[in-house]
Design an enzyme around this catalytic site. Sequence first.
Site, PDB file in Angstrom:
ATOM      1  N   GLU A  38       0.812  -1.207   0.000  1.00 36.13           N
ATOM      2  CA  GLU A  38       0.000   0.000   0.000  1.00 36.13           C
ATOM      3  C   GLU A  38       0.852   1.266   0.000  1.00 36.13           C
ATOM      4  OE1 GLU A  38      -2.988   0.186  -0.680  1.00 36.13           O
ATOM      5  OE2 GLU A  38      -3.727  -1.847  -0.334  1.00 36.13           O
ATOM      6  N   TYR A  62      -6.640   5.368   5.165  1.00 35.86           N
ATOM      7  CA  TYR A  62      -6.778   4.350   4.118  1.00 35.86           C
ATOM      8  C   TYR A  62      -5.840   3.167   4.351  1.00 35.86           C
ATOM      9  CZ  TYR A  62      -5.843   1.831  -0.125  1.00 35.86           C
ATOM     10  OH  TYR A  62      -5.631   0.808  -1.001  1.00 35.86           O
ATOM     11  N   ASP A  85      -9.861   4.878  -0.904  1.00 37.54           N
ATOM     12  CA  ASP A  85      -8.849   5.595  -1.686  1.00 37.54           C
ATOM     13  C   ASP A  85      -9.526   6.286  -2.861  1.00 37.54           C
ATOM     14  OD1 ASP A  85      -9.462   3.519  -3.417  1.00 37.54           O
ATOM     15  OD2 ASP A  85      -7.378   2.892  -3.730  1.00 37.54           O
TER      16      ASP A  85
END
Length: 348
Positions: A34, A117, A135
């Site tokens: 991520e 997120y 996101d």
Amino acid sequence: MENISPALLNWFYENQRVLPFRTDPSPYHVWLSEIMLQQTRVSAALPYYERFLAALPDIPALAACEEEKLNKLWEGLGYYSRVRNLQKAARIVCEQYGGELPADYDAIRALPGIGDYTAGAICSISFGIPVPAVDGNVLRVFSRLYNDPGVITDPAVKKAFTVRVMEHQPPAAPGDYNQALMELGALVCVPNGAPLCEQCPLARLCQARAAGTALSLPQKAAPKARKLEDLTVALVESPAGFLIQQRPEKGLLAGLWQPLLWEGAAMTAEQLPAALTALGIHGITEAKPIPKAKHIFSHIEWRMTGYTVTVEAQPAPDGWIWATREQLQTEYTLPGAFKAYKKRLGLV
């Protein structure tokens, strides 16, 4: 709006990309992926992901990694503050949680470099905790699904969208649901160009499709104008290598290495010899202009005038070193801002 999760999950299970951090969704793997994917396409990030994990297979290894090696592993991804925060967080995890991320949203959210997120992605995908992971892809999907003209960069609008996301999240499969929304936004409800509505499992529910407004959504605030800065770059080479200097520990490109650089000026060829002499660089045997280049940061645009300079053997000025091509390949990290010059340094 009826529950979207059954159709969405069925589509995801049949169409999802096979990705290493899905095949093995351990908390460290999801976290690393991520952070890498925040400004990088999946296809471009995968080689970096594999290389990084081969060198630093777990959180303790990341915490103990030397700074130069860490920057070198990240070289090409940019945004080096992210990898520095990654290591800061890894050290906290080692000190407070025994080297493993805790199954606790608030604890993960409190780590350096981890926002709502990323914390949501780790907790939902790796631990099955029913939390959102919203996101840009998810915001785009919901903006079109509800035909909502709200400006998605507005915190209040994002909060309202997040509530909608959670209304549809199945508690038994939060990670798959969050990933399905991300995947739908990446592959079908795409950001550039027309969405591929004929492939969308939610097409019959999509209010923007029905209204013909999908291409105008989502709405975003107008970007701020970037500050333009003129710089001069000199690739100075002697028999000992290229002249490079480490940037300050704070500020833009902190702690990374750079060739000779004058900020705030586009230097002419006539001005160059005197500027080199002022730094203590003598014995210039050749100086040639090279094509202009630019690099765009989030808030600044560098416009660079460049030269290649050959000099006789001499000690490096104070604060500088001579680095061979091999050392530039393996030891010293030159950021992507100098991508246009890396070929001339033998780095591509």
